[in-house]
Write a protein that holds these residues in place. Structure first.
Motif, PDB file in Angstrom:
ATOM      1  N   GLN A  39      24.366  36.317  31.064  1.00 62.51           N
ATOM      2  CA  GLN A  39      23.751  37.462  30.384  1.00 62.51           C
ATOM      3  C   GLN A  39      22.316  37.164  29.940  1.00 62.51           C
ATOM      4  O   GLN A  39      21.826  37.762  29.004  1.00 62.51           O
ATOM      5  CB  GLN A  39      24.600  37.854  29.161  1.00 62.51           C
ATOM      6  CG  GLN A  39      26.040  38.143  29.457  1.00 62.51           C
ATOM      7  CD  GLN A  39      26.221  39.313  30.406  1.00 62.51           C
ATOM      8  OE1 GLN A  39      25.443  40.251  30.405  1.00 62.51           O
ATOM      9  NE2 GLN A  39      27.243  39.263  31.229  1.00 62.51           N
ATOM     10  N   ALA A  47      23.968  41.272  25.964  1.00 59.90           N
ATOM     11  CA  ALA A  47      25.223  41.799  26.491  1.00 59.90           C
ATOM     12  C   ALA A  47      25.868  42.684  25.441  1.00 59.90           C
ATOM     13  O   ALA A  47      26.068  42.262  24.307  1.00 59.90           O
ATOM     14  CB  ALA A  47      26.167  40.667  26.866  1.00 59.90           C
ATOM     15  N   ASP A  48      26.183  43.905  25.825  1.00 57.64           N
ATOM     16  CA  ASP A  48      26.822  44.859  24.916  1.00 57.64           C
ATOM     17  C   ASP A  48      26.054  44.928  23.595  1.00 57.64           C
ATOM     18  O   ASP A  48      24.892  45.219  23.584  1.00 57.64           O
ATOM     19  CB  ASP A  48      28.300  44.500  24.712  1.00 57.64           C
ATOM     20  CG  ASP A  48      29.069  44.503  26.023  1.00 57.64           C
ATOM     21  OD1 ASP A  48      28.784  45.390  26.855  1.00 57.64           O
ATOM     22  OD2 ASP A  48      29.925  43.636  26.223  1.00 57.64           O
ATOM     23  N   ASP A  49      26.720  44.614  22.473  1.00 57.92           N
ATOM     24  CA  ASP A  49      26.067  44.654  21.167  1.00 57.92           C
ATOM     25  C   ASP A  49      25.471  43.310  20.764  1.00 57.92           C
ATOM     26  O   ASP A  49      25.011  43.151  19.646  1.00 57.92           O
ATOM     27  CB  ASP A  49      27.067  45.090  20.091  1.00 57.92           C
ATOM     28  CG  ASP A  49      27.422  46.557  20.225  1.00 57.92           C
ATOM     29  OD1 ASP A  49      26.619  47.307  20.810  1.00 57.92           O
ATOM     30  OD2 ASP A  49      28.498  46.950  19.753  1.00 57.92           O
ATOM     31  N   CYS A  50      25.500  42.323  21.636  1.00 60.33           N
ATOM     32  CA  CYS A  50      24.975  40.993  21.322  1.00 60.33           C
ATOM     33  C   CYS A  50      23.550  40.872  21.847  1.00 60.33           C
ATOM     34  O   CYS A  50      23.249  41.322  22.946  1.00 60.33           O
ATOM     35  CB  CYS A  50      25.816  39.917  21.992  1.00 60.33           C
ATOM     36  SG  CYS A  50      27.544  39.949  21.540  1.00 60.33           S
ATOM     37  N   SER A  51      22.696  40.237  21.051  1.00 58.56           N
ATOM     38  CA  SER A  51      21.327  40.006  21.483  1.00 58.56           C
ATOM     39  C   SER A  51      20.731  38.871  20.661  1.00 58.56           C
ATOM     40  O   SER A  51      20.684  38.943  19.442  1.00 58.56           O
ATOM     41  CB  SER A  51      20.496  41.282  21.307  1.00 58.56           C
ATOM     42  OG  SER A  51      19.209  41.114  21.833  1.00 58.56           O
ATOM     43  N   ASP A 102      23.959  33.732  19.496  1.00 63.87           N
ATOM     44  CA  ASP A 102      24.857  33.980  20.621  1.00 63.87           C
ATOM     45  C   ASP A 102      24.854  32.834  21.633  1.00 63.87           C
ATOM     46  O   ASP A 102      25.766  32.718  22.444  1.00 63.87           O
ATOM     47  CB  ASP A 102      24.504  35.295  21.320  1.00 63.87           C
ATOM     48  CG  ASP A 102      24.700  36.482  20.395  1.00 63.87           C
ATOM     49  OD1 ASP A 102      25.706  36.507  19.671  1.00 63.87           O
ATOM     50  OD2 ASP A 102      23.834  37.371  20.378  1.00 63.87           O
ATOM     51  N   CYS A 114      28.518  37.316  18.722  1.00 63.39           N
ATOM     52  CA  CYS A 114      27.951  38.465  18.027  1.00 63.39           C
ATOM     53  C   CYS A 114      28.885  39.066  16.984  1.00 63.39           C
ATOM     54  O   CYS A 114      28.703  40.207  16.593  1.00 63.39           O
ATOM     55  CB  CYS A 114      27.480  39.509  19.016  1.00 63.39           C
ATOM     56  SG  CYS A 114      28.774  40.227  20.012  1.00 63.39           S
ATOM     57  N   ARG A 143      20.696  40.965  15.201  1.00 64.11           N
ATOM     58  CA  ARG A 143      20.342  40.891  16.610  1.00 64.11           C
ATOM     59  C   ARG A 143      18.860  40.579  16.747  1.00 64.11           C
ATOM     60  O   ARG A 143      18.043  40.983  15.920  1.00 64.11           O
ATOM     61  CB  ARG A 143      20.611  42.221  17.320  1.00 64.11           C
ATOM     62  CG  ARG A 143      22.018  42.775  17.128  1.00 64.11           C
ATOM     63  CD  ARG A 143      23.047  41.975  17.916  1.00 64.11           C
ATOM     64  NE  ARG A 143      24.385  42.493  17.668  1.00 64.11           N
ATOM     65  CZ  ARG A 143      25.253  41.955  16.818  1.00 64.11           C
ATOM     66  NH1 ARG A 143      24.920  40.901  16.114  1.00 64.11           N
ATOM     67  NH2 ARG A 143      26.450  42.459  16.658  1.00 64.11           N
TER      68      ARG A 143
END
Length: 161
Positions: free
Chosen positions: A60, A78-82, A111, A118, A123
């Protein structure tokens, strides 16, 4: 732009394109699994329709290179992770612990290094590196508190104005 398969990347699919510090066209490329290749994500230079591998990335990850093309910054998205971290000679290392990292209540690189990933609020992403080497990115605490404001690179509470 179609990129042909190579000995290190079967069925390449370009994720992002950017200009490398040396002026060449760079890309983050997903290499789809084939009968002879495993699925992977790489950073590459695109030279005259040929792909030159610069580094293997996590699934990712996105990357922005320093001038030497062996170090840079990686972004996990990725998705809600940053999250963002430093990439040094093929390895992810923690985000330097100085401004702006000390201004937020979570690790900007969480992450990459925290197994719970996450699940922690906060983030950091949308990384951009200027020609001067300065980095720019957005940070969200994931909470409903007002953002930290700064003035000319100084934060509220600094004695020097």
């Amino acid at each position: 732009m179609a990129v042909p398969s190579t000995g290190f990347c079967g069925a390449p699919e370009i994720v992002t394109i950017s200009t490398l510090p040396d002026g060449r066209l760079g890309a983050v490329v997903d290499c789809e699994a084939t009968t002879t290749h495993v699925s992977s994500r790489i950073a590459a230079a695109l030279d005259d329709g040929k792909m030159v591998k610069l580094a293997t990335l996590g699934a990712q990850w996105l990357v922005s290179w320093d001038d030497d093309l062996s170090n840079g910054w990686v972004e996990y998205a990725a998705d809600d992770c940053s999250s963002i971290a430093r990439h040094v000679k093929g390895h992810v290392v923690p985000f330097p612990k100085h401004r702006p990292a000390e201004l937020v209540p979570f690790d900007l690189d969480q992450d990459f290094f925290d197994p719970s990933g996450c699940s922690t609020p906060g983030r950091a992403g949308f990384l951009a590196v200027a020609r001067s080497g300065e980095i720019f990115f957005l940070v969200s605490s994931g909470e409903s508190t007002p953002p930290v404001e700064s003035s000319r690179g100084r934060c509220p509470g600094d004695s020097a104005r």
